[in-house]
Design an enzyme around this catalytic site. Sequence first.
Site, PDB file in Angstrom:
ATOM      1  N   ASP A  92       3.281   4.403  -8.073  1.00 42.81           N
ATOM      2  CA  ASP A  92       2.041   4.018  -8.736  1.00 42.81           C
ATOM      3  C   ASP A  92       1.673   5.103  -9.747  1.00 42.81           C
ATOM      4  O   ASP A  92       1.698   6.299  -9.417  1.00 42.81           O
ATOM      5  CB  ASP A  92       0.920   3.841  -7.710  1.00 42.81           C
ATOM      6  CG  ASP A  92      -0.308   3.182  -8.322  1.00 42.81           C
ATOM      7  OD1 ASP A  92      -0.292   1.949  -8.466  1.00 42.81           O
ATOM      8  OD2 ASP A  92      -1.268   3.909  -8.653  1.00 42.81           O
TER       9      ASP A  92
ATOM     10  N   GLU B  73       0.105  -1.224 -12.701  1.00 40.77           N
ATOM     11  CA  GLU B  73       0.768   0.059 -12.940  1.00 40.77           C
ATOM     12  C   GLU B  73       1.653   0.464 -11.764  1.00 40.77           C
ATOM     13  O   GLU B  73       2.005   1.627 -11.607  1.00 40.77           O
ATOM     14  CB  GLU B  73      -0.273   1.154 -13.202  1.00 40.77           C
ATOM     15  CG  GLU B  73      -1.151   1.513 -12.019  1.00 40.77           C
ATOM     16  CD  GLU B  73      -2.396   0.648 -11.898  1.00 40.77           C
ATOM     17  OE1 GLU B  73      -3.353   1.087 -11.231  1.00 40.77           O
ATOM     18  OE2 GLU B  73      -2.417  -0.464 -12.459  1.00 40.77           O
TER      19      GLU B  73
ATOM     20  N   ASN C 148      -5.939   4.217 -19.354  1.00 40.65           N
ATOM     21  CA  ASN C 148      -6.062   2.972 -20.111  1.00 40.65           C
ATOM     22  C   ASN C 148      -7.420   2.868 -20.790  1.00 40.65           C
ATOM     23  O   ASN C 148      -7.523   2.459 -21.950  1.00 40.65           O
ATOM     24  CB  ASN C 148      -5.838   1.785 -19.176  1.00 40.65           C
ATOM     25  CG  ASN C 148      -5.241   0.594 -19.880  1.00 40.65           C
ATOM     26  OD1 ASN C 148      -4.409   0.751 -20.771  1.00 40.65           O
ATOM     27  ND2 ASN C 148      -5.642  -0.595 -19.487  1.00 40.65           N
TER      28      ASN C 148
END
Length: 220
Positions: free
Chosen positions: A90, A133, A98
Amino acid sequence: LRREKINAQQQLVETQQRLLENLQSSERILAQRVDERTEQLLALNQKLEALSMVDGLTGIANRRQFDQVLAREWTHMQRKGHNLALVMLDVDHFKTYNDVCGHQAGDECLRSVAQAIASICRTGDLVARYGGEEFVIIAPGTDGSQAVQLAQRACDTVRALAMPHPLEHAAVVTVSCGVAVMVPSPDSTLEALLGYADAALYQAKARGRNQVVGGDFEAK
């Protein structure tokens, strides 16, 4: 009259023969075209099938391909009595990355991470985007220590990309990894393997991220 009748009959036979030959030729051309179109459609369907197995953003395997390969390898390793390793990865603090850097930069980050992970995997392993992600590696015939080493190489390779992260304490983009290994058997399940890997990933994040956890979650 007899000669004219014979000539007319011969002409009729010749005309029928030409019509038959033309019809047979047309049928051959039509059959050839049908075969060509069938081959083109088959190739197109195969291409579409292949594309349906690839994540559009990162270019690696998608969740659908992961599910199929995991089920296949589970059966294969159960038959052989070998280990099946699963690594869950992850991207750390990706939401912040982001939000601050923008979605375009976030997409580029995911592409870079995906390619970095894929670069350290061996022939026979599968790297896939699990969702958002999160990524996964299927490593058949891999024991616990080997799987941890594989995950650590993934961590190191992503960190070596040196992609700046907006969080000061993060410095660069990193990943956390959870590792699980099982020998598939009639008494075990795929869900259990996924659960071990997910629990290991949760601990990696709880311990500070940018690390691998798996030893305590290896199931024999």
